[in-house]
Every structure is written in structure tokens, then in C-alpha cells.
Design an enzyme around this catalytic site. Structure first.
Site, short mmCIF file in Angstrom:
data_model
loop_
_atom_site.label_atom_id
_atom_site.label_comp_id
_atom_site.label_asym_id
_atom_site.label_seq_id
_atom_site.Cartn_x
_atom_site.Cartn_y
_atom_site.Cartn_z
N LYS A 30 0.81 -1.23 0.00
CA LYS A 30 0.00 0.00 0.00
C LYS A 30 0.85 1.28 0.00
CE LYS A 30 -0.72 0.39 5.00
NZ LYS A 30 0.06 1.63 5.16
N THR A 31 1.97 1.25 0.74
CA THR A 31 2.81 2.46 0.79
C THR A 31 3.37 2.79 -0.58
OG1 THR A 31 3.41 1.90 3.08
CG2 THR A 31 4.73 3.58 2.00
N ASP A 61 -3.97 7.42 4.48
CA ASP A 61 -3.43 6.08 4.75
C ASP A 61 -4.11 5.50 5.99
OD1 ASP A 61 -1.83 3.86 4.59
OD2 ASP A 61 -0.07 4.80 5.47
N GLU A 62 -4.10 4.16 6.12
CA GLU A 62 -4.67 3.47 7.29
C GLU A 62 -6.10 3.94 7.57
OE1 GLU A 62 -3.14 1.03 8.26
OE2 GLU A 62 -0.98 1.33 8.25
N GLN A 101 -8.13 -5.26 9.10
CA GLN A 101 -7.10 -4.86 10.07
C GLN A 101 -7.57 -3.69 10.95
OE1 GLN A 101 -2.82 -5.14 8.83
NE2 GLN A 101 -3.70 -5.16 6.77
N ARG A 155 1.96 -10.95 10.11
CA ARG A 155 3.28 -10.33 10.28
C ARG A 155 4.38 -11.30 9.86
NH1 ARG A 155 1.74 -6.21 9.35
NH2 ARG A 155 -0.25 -7.27 9.08
#
Length: 646
Positions: free
Chosen positions: A28-29, A215-216, A246, A605
Site C-alpha cells: 500500500k505504501t 493512509d490506514e 485490520q 506479520r
């Protein structure tokens, strides 16, 4: 990173609102970075009118850093990359007069909010307890997140708790207004209310923004959503990036409702699903997908990977937490030796901080280097808070909490009796403690020496304030010299190692402050009041420390919440029992969906190996309690898991 077909599609949706559902490890970044670059280089957007908003300063710094590789220095500096709260602060800075503030307002952190609320309820024996204090603090935050001032909140009281809290909310807000202070929630609450009620200001800020990226997105609350909506207006030129699977911060006000609102408020919304994971093995992703499918999801999304299928997921059953800690560390040691990895490739995750104690004891016994991600900064140390309080009082003489912290630190022979008299006098006469200290009526209640000490302190603060316009970078050095602060640290502690550590922390803080006040290449100097606000917002440059931590070859220990956004070669999640994960409160509330998302975050993770464990019994409050395996373990696909009982 070479963009895939879906990612390329996402960065070229420009003229309509866009929601990018970015699964764990889907890059995503990179999409955010490339979208900013595309806006400037291909669609010729003005960098000064592009805003990218995220939740942490760490994430904002990472975006900024990666943009430097693709754009000119001037272009990157023109783009606003900030947290939500920093963006809200920027609006407040420009419009403070309309909000009834003066330019030298200060900001309360959580601890100071609690202290103020404690003072407010202290005279009421019925409510003067820690349990109610926490509820009151959360209730006020909840009201502000719903954009309700005390008057509006009073009109829609729906519970006994709200009825008990409302008068305290009114007193709390009155104190903040009288003393030119904001709390952290005000950084979203105030600009959102202003934009909603003042059409001219709203249009002014909408013209400043040509494109907005968030973002997020799954972490935002309702007030942050309203702020986005008001800033974008009818142009709707925005992209939000998030993952409903998430969403793990409901205790901070985050709601999945924001995804529904987005579809409802923007019917022409483009939805892009980024489902390819570049991090985890196929086996880990398959298990994570099966787990999260037990939640009812608004969007149908399923991660996939083109990496190897990967190793089996181990689920170990231990007798107790002592055996759990020993065996997990034994496994990590064996795995490290066999695959020639480093300690920083391994992470032990847990639901709550108390779980780390037994693991830490075993690591110390085995002499294995480790690092606990506590989330605490050295900026929370008492020495740093002392110096910050001096700076705050210099900027805002009405900051009573700063005054109280430093009036006798170091010792100025101004005792508790004097302070108590000051507080009573200031409250009765509706003035700050600073002003009360030099009032002739107050002087009549004190001894001549005490009056002399108070006047000397006040005059010294005024003299330091006068230095701000010419030599702001010398303020802290002058303070420390005048109060002989390093000698104070030496007197405060007996341990030489601790004295050296605290001294180094103060020196580090001094360098950071000077850097902010002088400025650096591409970063203009800031006023002291701006620096203090940035500090409370967490917007300080700790890159030296962060890099040091990043490159330490140590085993990583952290809560699952703290692990979000990180990745490790091997992940061990401990304590996966009913009542621990999912947490007992979520079970009582019959709502374990967020806890399942938390488990999903922890699992994703891991890159190559996932190790899960639970204990059959544990000591809780000195009593041995028998436990059941978490329902989440039973929801995982059997063929992907190998159970081991010790």
C-alpha cells in the site's frame, strides 16, 4: 517495486473518489508514493495542494523519505505529509482567532488531562476514584469524537454514566478555554466544527486542497471522517487506503462504519481491491484467510501469494507460561542456529503487556539480547517533562499545570502550603497561578521571604520570555544553567549509570529542540510554541534512536497492536487462550470480531514461519486458573497446522 496491474489501475483513478482496499503486505505504501508522483508528473497537480495524511509520524516520515527518491527536494517540501492531528493543528494555527484562542495556546497530553479531571472531581467524594476517572476521561474523548460540545452532549444524554459526566465535561472545557489550552482531541474536534459551521472558512480550505490521500483508513474515527469529508467538499478528489480486516482500534474510536459512510456519501466511489500479498507464504495466508472468513465482512476480499507454499504452522500446548517461555526461546535458538538468521528476524507477540514478564525473565537467564516495543519515549521521562514545563510556562503564563510542576523543581523554598494558598486564591479570583503569584492581595497571606521567592521566579520567567524573539535557540541552555539542572539530576539519583543515562537524554532533547528552533536544510525554523505543540503530537525527530533500534540485533517483543505495519521472518504468538485472545471483555460483550482481526494481524506479520501457543493453566492474581484453547486456534484449517503437546 514494480507495480502490478491492480496497483497501476489504482494510481490512475484521479477524477473520482477512490477506496483502495489494501490487504496485509500488499504494497500500500508503494501505491501511495506512486500516486503522489503520478499526480505531479503525469497529471501536473500542484505539489502545494496535495495532502497525504496518515496516523503516525513514523509513517509520514517514511512516505516523505521515499518521495525524495522520485521528486525534487522543493516538490517534496511543498507536499503536506502529516498525521491527522498535525493537519488539524495546521488549521487551528491559521484560524485560532475564530476559535477564541490566542496564538500562544498550549496543548495537554493524556497525563495532564487526567490530572485536570482528577482535580475537578476531587471535591466530590461520590466520584473521586480511579475507576470513575478513567470512565470520565473516555467519555469526554467520546463526546469530542462525536463532535459534541457540553451543551450538545447534555441534550442527548442516554445513560447514567453520561448524566454523571456531563457537569464535569462543562468544568473541564471551561478550564481549557480560560487557560488557552487544548487537549489532543481538540486538534480534530475544533477544526471539524469550524469547517462545518463556517462556509467561508470551509471554501477557503477546500481551495487549498487539490488532492487528498489518507493512509490506514480503517483506523479513523467519525470526527476524522467528517474532517476528510469537509476538506474534500464536492470535488471529491481523494484516495483512501485501508483494510477492513485490520481494523483493531475501536478502543481509540475507530469504526468499520467509516467504510459504509464512504459508499453512502460518495455514490461514484471507485473500489480497488489489492489482494496480492508480497510478504507471507501461501500457507500462512491460507490459514489467515480461513480465520478472518469467520467475520461478517462488508467487502469480499481474499489475499493470495505467489511465494512458496511454506512451512507448517505449529500450535504448541504448554502446561503453564513458564514452560511456554522456555520452549519458545529454545525453539528460536534452534531455528536461528539452523538457518543462520539474526535475532532481529524473530518476534514474540502477545495480547497484553503483562504477558511479557515471564518471557523477559527467561531471556535474561539465557543471556539472549531482546528489545521490548513499549511505545514509551524518553520524552515521557520526568526530566524532559520538567524542562518542557519551563518552556510551556515561558510561552503561556496561564499554563497552571506547567507552573505547578516546576515551581519547586529544583527546590525554591516554595512549599505545599504556599502552593495550596495560591491555588485557592487563583480559583476564587479566576486568574492563573502565575498572575496570582504577584498579586498584592496574595502577598498579604504569605511571609516576606515567600513573596520574594515567588516574585523572583515570575520575573525570571518574564525575562526568559523576552529572549524568545531574538535568541529562542538559547532558551533551554539558559534555563538549565540558571537552575543548575545537571546538578539537580546528580542529587536526584544515586546510581551513576542512571545519572549518565538521564544526562544523555537531556542533552539529546536539547539538541533536538535547537535543531527545530534553528531549522535545517529545507526545514524553516519554528517558533517555540510550534515546537511544543509538535512534541505533544509526537512529531519529533528521533531518527537517531529509531535507526539505532532498527539495526540492533535483538529479539523483538511487542503486543500485536504494536506489530501492525511490521514484518518478521519468524513470528511467535503466545497466550492464545479463551479470555486472553480473545480478551475476556470481548467474550462478555459477545463481540469477538475485532479480536479475530487482531489475531489475523498477528499472523500476517510472519513471512516464513508462524508459531502459535497456549497454556493449559496460568496463575492469575495468585490463583491457578485452568484455561481453554482460543476459538481462533480451532478455526484454523487442520491440514495447515501441526499440534504439539508438551
Amino acid at each position: 517495486m514494480i507495480l502490478n496491474k491492480i496497483q497501476k489501475q489504482a494510481i490512475h483513478i484521479i477524477n473520482n473518489p477512490c477506496l483502495i482496499l489494501a490487504g496485509a503486505g500488499s504494497g500500500k505504501t508503494s501505491v501511495i508514493i506512486n500516486k503522489v508522483i503520478t499526480l505531479i508528473k503525469i497529471y501536473h497537480y500542484d505539489p502545494k495542494k496535495i495532502i497525504a495524511v496518515t496516523f503516525t509520524n513514523k509513517a509520514a516520515k517514511e512516505i516523505e523519505l521515499r518521495l525524495f527518491n522520485k521528486l525534487s527536494t522543493n516538490q517534496v517540501h511543498d507536499i503536506t505529509v502529516s498525521t491527522f492531528h498535525a493537519l488539524g493543528l495546521k488549521i487551528i494555527r491559521h484560524e485560532y482567532k475564530l476559535l477564541g484562542l490566542t496564538s500562544n495556546f498550549t496543548l495537554f497530553d493524556d497525563q495532564e488531562q487526567i490530572r485536570l479531571l482528577k482535580n475537578i472531581i476531587s471535591t466530590n467524594k461520590q466520584y473521586n476514584n480511579i475507576s470513575f476517572l478513567k470512565k470520565l476521561h473516555n467519555q469526554i474523548a467520546g463526546w469530542k469524537n462525536k463532535l459534541l460540545n457540553p451543551q450538545s452532549a447534555r441534550k442527548c444524554i442516554s445513560s447514567l454514566l453520561e448524566e454523571q459526566c456531563i457537569s464535569f465535561y462543562e468544568q473541564y472545557n471551561s478550564f481549557l478555554k480560560e487557560h488557552n489550552i487544548l487537549d489532543f482531541n481538540d486538534l480534530i474536534y475544533l477544526p471539524t466544527i469550524l469547517l462545518a459551521e463556517n462556509i467561508n472558512i470551509r471554501l477557503k480550505w477546500q481551495k487549498k486542497i487539490q488532492y487528498l490521500l489518507v493512509d490506514e483508513y480503517q483506523d479513523i474515527n467519525i470526527s476524522q471522517y467528517q474532517l476528510i469529508k469537509l476538506l474534500c467538499g464536492y470535488n471529491s478528489n481523494f484516495t483512501v487506503v485501508g483494510d477492513d480486516d485490520q481494523s483493531i482500534y475501536s478502543w481509540r474510536g475507530a469504526q468499520q462504519k467509516v467504510f459504509h459512510l464512504l459508499k453512502y456519501d460518495f455514490p461514484n466511489l471507485n473500489i480497488i481491491k489489492m489482494e496480492q500479498n508480497y510478504r507471507s507464504s501461501k500457507r500462512i495466508l491460507h490459514a489467515a484467510n480461513i480465520l478472518i472468513s469467520n467475520n461478517i465482512n462488508f467487502f469480499n476480499k481474499k489475499l493470495f501469494s505467489e511465494l512458496d507454499y511454506g512451512n507448517r504452522i505449529y500450535v504448541s500446548v504448554f502446561n503453564d507460561e513458564i514452560q511456554e517461555a522456555k520452549k519458545i526461546i529454545q525453539y528460536i535458538t534452534y531455528h536461528k542456529r539452523r538457518y543462520n538468521t539474526t535475532y532481529r528476524d524473530y518476534a514474540i507477540l502477545y495480547r497484553s503487556n503483562y504477558q511479557v514478564k515471564v518471557v523477559e525473565s527467561e531471556l535474561i537467564y539465557k543471556n539472549i539480547p531482546y528489545y521490548i516495543h513499549s511505545g514509551n519515549s524518553f520524552f515521557s521521562l520526568s526530566e524532559i517533562k520538567d524542562l518542557l514545563s519551563y518552556l510551556r510556562l515561558i510561552v503561556n503564563h496561564h499554563d497552571d499545570f506547567a507552573f505547578l510542576r516546576i515551581i519547586n523543581t529544583p527546590n525554591r523554598k516554595i512549599g505545599l502550603v504556599t502552593v495550596s494558598k495560591l491555588k485557592i486564591f487563583a480559583k476564587c479570583n479566576k486568574m492563573s497561578l502565575f498572575n496570582a503569584s504577584t498579586d498584592n492581595r496574595m502577598a498579604q497571606q504569605l511571609s516576606k521571604n515567600t513573596v520574594l521567592y515567588l516574585h523572583s521566579f515570575v520575573l525570571w520567567i518574564i525575562k526568559l520570555s523576552a529572549l524568545l524573539s531574538d535568541f529562542p535557540e538559547k532558551i533551554l541552555k539558559r534555563i538549565m544553567k540558571d537552575i543548575n539542572y545537571f546538578s539537580w539530576i546528580n542529587q536526584r539519583y544515586k546510581d551513576r549509570i542512571l545519572i549518565d543515562r538521564r544526562t544523555q537524554d537531556v542533552i539529546f532533547f536539547s539538541k533536538w529542540l535547537k535543531k527545530m528552533l534553528i531549522g535545517s536544510k529545507g526545514n524553516p525554523p519554528l517558533r517555540l510554541e510550534e515546537v511544543l505543540i509538535r512534541f505533544i503530537c509526537g512529531d519529533f525527530d528521533c531518527s537517531l534512536q529509531n535507526n539505532k533500534i532498527k539495526h540492533l540485533n535483538k529479539l523483538q517483543l511487542m503486543t500485536i497492536h504494536a506489530s501492525k505495519g511490521l514484518e518478521f521472518l519468524v513470528v511467535c504468538i503466545i497466550g492464545i487462550e479463551e479470555g486472553t485472545l480473545p480478551h475476556h471483555k470481548s467474550i462478555l460483550d459477545n463481540n469477538v470480531t475485532e479480536e479475530r482481526r487482531l489475531m489475523y494481524v498477528g499472523m500476517t506479520r510472519a513471512k516464513q514461519q508462524l508459531f502459535l501457543s497456549f497454556c493449559k493453566k496460568k496463575k492469575k492474581f495468585g490463583i491457578m486458573v485452568h484455561l481453554q484453547p482460543s476459538r481462533f486456534l480451532l478455526e484454523l484449517p487442520k491440514r495447515e497446522i501441526r499440534w504439539i503437546t508438551y
